[in-house]
Write a protein that holds these residues in place. Structure first.
Motif, PDB file in Angstrom:
ATOM      1  N   THR A  57       0.009   2.147  -8.513  1.00 11.49           N
ATOM      2  CA  THR A  57      -0.050   0.852  -9.556  1.00 11.49           C
ATOM      3  C   THR A  57       1.277   0.189  -9.739  1.00 11.49           C
ATOM      4  OG1 THR A  57      -1.879   2.114 -10.782  1.00 11.49           O
ATOM      5  CG2 THR A  57      -0.777   0.217 -11.687  1.00 11.49           C
ATOM      6  N   LEU A  58       1.061  -1.007  -9.263  1.00 13.88           N
ATOM      7  CA  LEU A  58       2.277  -1.782  -9.302  1.00 13.88           C
ATOM      8  C   LEU A  58       2.364  -2.496 -10.771  1.00 13.88           C
ATOM      9  CD1 LEU A  58       4.502  -3.204  -7.648  1.00 13.88           C
ATOM     10  CD2 LEU A  58       3.042  -4.898  -7.069  1.00 13.88           C
ATOM     11  N   GLN A  59       3.619  -2.378 -11.396  1.00  5.31           N
ATOM     12  CA  GLN A  59       3.650  -2.925 -12.733  1.00  5.31           C
ATOM     13  C   GLN A  59       3.845  -4.328 -12.641  1.00  5.31           C
ATOM     14  OE1 GLN A  59       3.098  -0.846 -15.286  1.00  5.31           O
ATOM     15  NE2 GLN A  59       2.698   0.668 -13.579  1.00  5.31           N
ATOM     16  N   ASN A  60       3.283  -5.171 -13.257  1.00  4.04           N
ATOM     17  CA  ASN A  60       3.400  -6.687 -13.447  1.00  4.04           C
ATOM     18  C   ASN A  60       3.299  -7.417 -12.248  1.00  4.04           C
ATOM     19  OD1 ASN A  60       4.366  -6.328 -16.356  1.00  4.04           O
ATOM     20  ND2 ASN A  60       6.318  -5.673 -15.518  1.00  4.04           N
ATOM     21  N   PRO A  61       2.161  -7.073 -11.656  1.00  2.00           N
ATOM     22  CA  PRO A  61       1.650  -7.742 -10.484  1.00  2.00           C
ATOM     23  C   PRO A  61       1.619  -9.593 -10.632  1.00  2.00           C
ATOM     24  CG  PRO A  61      -0.097  -6.667 -11.086  1.00  2.00           C
ATOM     25  CD  PRO A  61       0.971  -6.265 -12.014  1.00  2.00           C
ATOM     26  N   TRP A  62       1.748 -10.091  -9.339  1.00  2.00           N
ATOM     27  CA  TRP A  62       1.678 -11.638  -9.288  1.00  2.00           C
ATOM     28  C   TRP A  62       0.313 -11.743  -8.806  1.00  2.00           C
ATOM     29  CZ3 TRP A  62       6.502 -13.836  -6.589  1.00  2.00           C
ATOM     30  CH2 TRP A  62       7.859 -13.427  -7.741  1.00  2.00           C
ATOM     31  N   THR A  63      -0.471 -12.878  -9.100  1.00  3.59           N
ATOM     32  CA  THR A  63      -1.713 -13.159  -8.428  1.00  3.59           C
ATOM     33  C   THR A  63      -1.259 -13.662  -7.082  1.00  3.59           C
ATOM     34  OG1 THR A  63      -1.499 -15.724  -8.934  1.00  3.59           O
ATOM     35  CG2 THR A  63      -2.488 -14.115 -10.552  1.00  3.59           C
ATOM     36  N   ARG A  64      -2.061 -13.427  -6.120  1.00  5.01           N
ATOM     37  CA  ARG A  64      -2.177 -13.865  -4.588  1.00  5.01           C
ATOM     38  C   ARG A  64      -1.577 -15.510  -4.905  1.00  5.01           C
ATOM     39  NH1 ARG A  64      -2.576 -11.939   0.014  1.00  5.01           N
ATOM     40  NH2 ARG A  64      -2.744 -13.282   1.879  1.00  5.01           N
ATOM     41  N   GLU A  65      -2.262 -16.218  -5.426  1.00  7.13           N
ATOM     42  CA  GLU A  65      -2.142 -17.540  -5.478  1.00  7.13           C
ATOM     43  C   GLU A  65      -0.707 -18.020  -5.937  1.00  7.13           C
ATOM     44  OE1 GLU A  65      -4.809 -16.345  -7.285  1.00  7.13           O
ATOM     45  OE2 GLU A  65      -6.190 -16.734  -5.670  1.00  7.13           O
TER      46      GLU A  65
ATOM     47  N   TYR B 100       0.711  -1.202  -0.083  1.00  6.31           N
ATOM     48  CA  TYR B 100       0.000  -0.082  -0.196  1.00  6.31           C
ATOM     49  C   TYR B 100       0.768   1.299   0.077  1.00  6.31           C
ATOM     50  CZ  TYR B 100      -3.551  -3.543   1.183  1.00  6.31           C
ATOM     51  OH  TYR B 100      -4.193  -4.489   1.176  1.00  6.31           O
ATOM     52  N   SER B 101       2.112   1.179   0.310  1.00  3.70           N
ATOM     53  CA  SER B 101       2.931   2.311   0.225  1.00  3.70           C
ATOM     54  C   SER B 101       3.417   2.674  -1.189  1.00  3.70           C
ATOM     55  CB  SER B 101       4.391   1.969   1.056  1.00  3.70           C
ATOM     56  OG  SER B 101       5.181   2.974   0.973  1.00  3.70           O
ATOM     57  N   GLU B 102       3.153   3.954  -1.360  1.00  7.53           N
ATOM     58  CA  GLU B 102       3.642   4.448  -2.597  1.00  7.53           C
ATOM     59  C   GLU B 102       5.095   4.496  -2.887  1.00  7.53           C
ATOM     60  OE1 GLU B 102       1.982   8.289  -3.796  1.00  7.53           O
ATOM     61  OE2 GLU B 102       0.285   7.951  -2.625  1.00  7.53           O
ATOM     62  N   ALA B 103       6.010   4.795  -1.842  1.00  8.64           N
ATOM     63  CA  ALA B 103       7.193   4.623  -1.975  1.00  8.64           C
ATOM     64  C   ALA B 103       7.761   3.196  -2.179  1.00  8.64           C
ATOM     65  CB  ALA B 103       7.857   5.130  -0.620  1.00  8.64           C
ATOM     66  N   LEU B 104       7.083   2.109  -1.779  1.00  9.10           N
ATOM     67  CA  LEU B 104       7.515   0.711  -1.866  1.00  9.10           C
ATOM     68  C   LEU B 104       7.055   0.405  -3.260  1.00  9.10           C
ATOM     69  CD1 LEU B 104       8.577  -1.703  -1.029  1.00  9.10           C
ATOM     70  CD2 LEU B 104       6.308  -2.240  -0.055  1.00  9.10           C
ATOM     71  N   ILE B 105       5.838   0.638  -3.648  1.00  8.63           N
ATOM     72  CA  ILE B 105       5.442   0.328  -5.082  1.00  8.63           C
ATOM     73  C   ILE B 105       6.378   1.225  -6.045  1.00  8.63           C
ATOM     74  CG2 ILE B 105       3.607   1.096  -6.931  1.00  8.63           C
ATOM     75  CD1 ILE B 105       1.630   0.543  -4.529  1.00  8.63           C
ATOM     76  N   ARG B 106       7.031   2.304  -5.513  1.00  5.69           N
ATOM     77  CA  ARG B 106       7.813   2.915  -6.798  1.00  5.69           C
ATOM     78  C   ARG B 106       9.220   2.485  -6.857  1.00  5.69           C
ATOM     79  NH1 ARG B 106       7.032   7.932  -5.007  1.00  5.69           N
ATOM     80  NH2 ARG B 106       8.395   7.903  -3.248  1.00  5.69           N
ATOM     81  N   SER B 107       9.584   1.874  -5.609  1.00  2.95           N
ATOM     82  CA  SER B 107      11.043   0.967  -5.614  1.00  2.95           C
ATOM     83  C   SER B 107      10.812  -0.273  -6.363  1.00  2.95           C
ATOM     84  CB  SER B 107      11.186   0.745  -4.317  1.00  2.95           C
ATOM     85  OG  SER B 107      11.793   2.133  -3.646  1.00  2.95           O
ATOM     86  N   LEU B 108       9.439  -0.975  -6.289  1.00  4.86           N
ATOM     87  CA  LEU B 108       9.220  -2.313  -6.867  1.00  4.86           C
ATOM     88  C   LEU B 108       9.158  -2.061  -8.383  1.00  4.86           C
ATOM     89  CD1 LEU B 108       6.891  -3.746  -4.470  1.00  4.86           C
ATOM     90  CD2 LEU B 108       9.244  -4.758  -5.033  1.00  4.86           C
ATOM     91  N   ASN B 109       8.594  -0.919  -8.842  1.00  2.00           N
ATOM     92  CA  ASN B 109       8.464  -0.752 -10.277  1.00  2.00           C
ATOM     93  C   ASN B 109       9.837  -0.346 -10.676  1.00  2.00           C
ATOM     94  OD1 ASN B 109       5.716  -1.254 -10.351  1.00  2.00           O
ATOM     95  ND2 ASN B 109       5.053   0.896 -10.018  1.00  2.00           N
ATOM     96  N   GLY B 110      10.586   0.296 -10.211  1.00  4.23           N
ATOM     97  CA  GLY B 110      11.905   0.594 -10.706  1.00  4.23           C
ATOM     98  C   GLY B 110      11.781   1.715 -11.815  1.00  4.23           C
ATOM     99  N   TYR B 111      12.181   1.487 -13.045  1.00  5.59           N
ATOM    100  CA  TYR B 111      12.475   2.260 -14.325  1.00  5.59           C
ATOM    101  C   TYR B 111      11.032   2.182 -14.922  1.00  5.59           C
ATOM    102  CZ  TYR B 111      17.322   2.791 -14.150  1.00  5.59           C
ATOM    103  OH  TYR B 111      18.591   3.051 -13.597  1.00  5.59           O
ATOM    104  N   ASP B 112      10.160   1.267 -14.519  1.00  3.76           N
ATOM    105  CA  ASP B 112       8.767   1.012 -15.405  1.00  3.76           C
ATOM    106  C   ASP B 112       7.711   2.010 -14.563  1.00  3.76           C
ATOM    107  OD1 ASP B 112       9.720  -0.751 -17.104  1.00  3.76           O
ATOM    108  OD2 ASP B 112       9.324  -2.352 -16.110  1.00  3.76           O
ATOM    109  N   HIS B 113       8.131   2.659 -13.490  1.00  2.00           N
ATOM    110  CA  HIS B 113       6.906   3.387 -12.506  1.00  2.00           C
ATOM    111  C   HIS B 113       6.696   4.580 -13.326  1.00  2.00           C
ATOM    112  CE1 HIS B 113       5.161   4.700  -8.942  1.00  2.00           C
ATOM    113  NE2 HIS B 113       5.638   6.101  -9.139  1.00  2.00           N
ATOM    114  N   ASP B 114       5.137   4.577 -13.142  1.00  2.00           N
ATOM    115  CA  ASP B 114       4.361   5.632 -13.870  1.00  2.00           C
ATOM    116  C   ASP B 114       3.701   6.634 -12.924  1.00  2.00           C
ATOM    117  OD1 ASP B 114       2.768   7.146 -15.512  1.00  2.00           O
ATOM    118  OD2 ASP B 114       1.078   5.500 -15.790  1.00  2.00           O
ATOM    119  N   PRO B 115       4.459   7.900 -12.922  1.00  2.00           N
ATOM    120  CA  PRO B 115       3.948   9.002 -11.868  1.00  2.00           C
ATOM    121  C   PRO B 115       2.749   9.222 -12.172  1.00  2.00           C
ATOM    122  CG  PRO B 115       6.066   9.727 -13.020  1.00  2.00           C
ATOM    123  CD  PRO B 115       5.371   8.380 -13.903  1.00  2.00           C
ATOM    124  N   ALA B 116       2.050   9.016 -13.247  1.00  2.00           N
ATOM    125  CA  ALA B 116       0.485   9.346 -13.140  1.00  2.00           C
ATOM    126  C   ALA B 116      -0.240   8.260 -12.602  1.00  2.00           C
ATOM    127  CB  ALA B 116       0.190   9.234 -14.647  1.00  2.00           C
TER     128      ALA B 116
END
Length: 144
Positions: free
Chosen positions: A66-74, A46-62
């Motif tokens: 939104t996490l890019q390429n998320p995995w399903t929970r299963e 839920y943290s924007e900072a963590l999502i930004r770090s996980l997305n890396g260069y693919d992070h969309d400031p708009a």
């Protein structure tokens, strides 16, 4: 979860996102050895900072949440369960290195079959399970 790979860190190493030691609240990207990781679990992000770090260069400031390429929970839970099963390296007496493709569960079995050959547990310690081709000695019990 790991950020997208910008380069191959090599075998036995993963990209990871975590908090730096000390009193820092910042997230940092790092490469760590797999054997130094433990207690894998699936949690929501839920943290924007963590999502930004996980997305890396693919992070969309708009879309900052939104996490890019998320995995399903299963899928994530299945991988975490597999990684949490502790495995021990397997050594065969007479060979100086661990077997490259085989590991045994913790605690290791007394006997294993490898390439049609029965190996017997010789000793077990902090560096892994050591197996021998010779069976353990039979304990002699005197008759009454």
């Amino acid at each position: 979860m790991a950020p997208p790979a910008r380069w191959d860190p090599g075998s036995g190493r993963w990209h990871a996102v975590g908090r730096h030691r000390g009193n820092s609240r910042r997230y940092v990207n790092m490469v760590v050895r797999v054997e130094h990781l433990e207690n894998f679990r699936v949690k929501g992000v839920y943290s924007e900072a963590l999502i930004r770090s996980l997305n890396g260069y693919d992070h969309d400031p708009a879309a900052p949440r939104t996490l890019q390429n998320p995995w399903t929970r299963e899928r994530a839970q299945s991988l975490a369960d597999g990684w949490n099963r502790h495995r021990e390296p397997l050594f065969i007496e007479g060979h100086p290195y661990a077997h490259p493709r085989i590991s045994v569960p913790n605690p290791p079995p007394a006997e294993i079959q490898l390439d049609g050959e029965t190996l017997h547990l010789a000793r077990y310690g902090p560096r892994g399970a050591h197996y021998s081709r010779t069976p353990p000695p039979v304990e002699w019990i005197p008759e009454p």
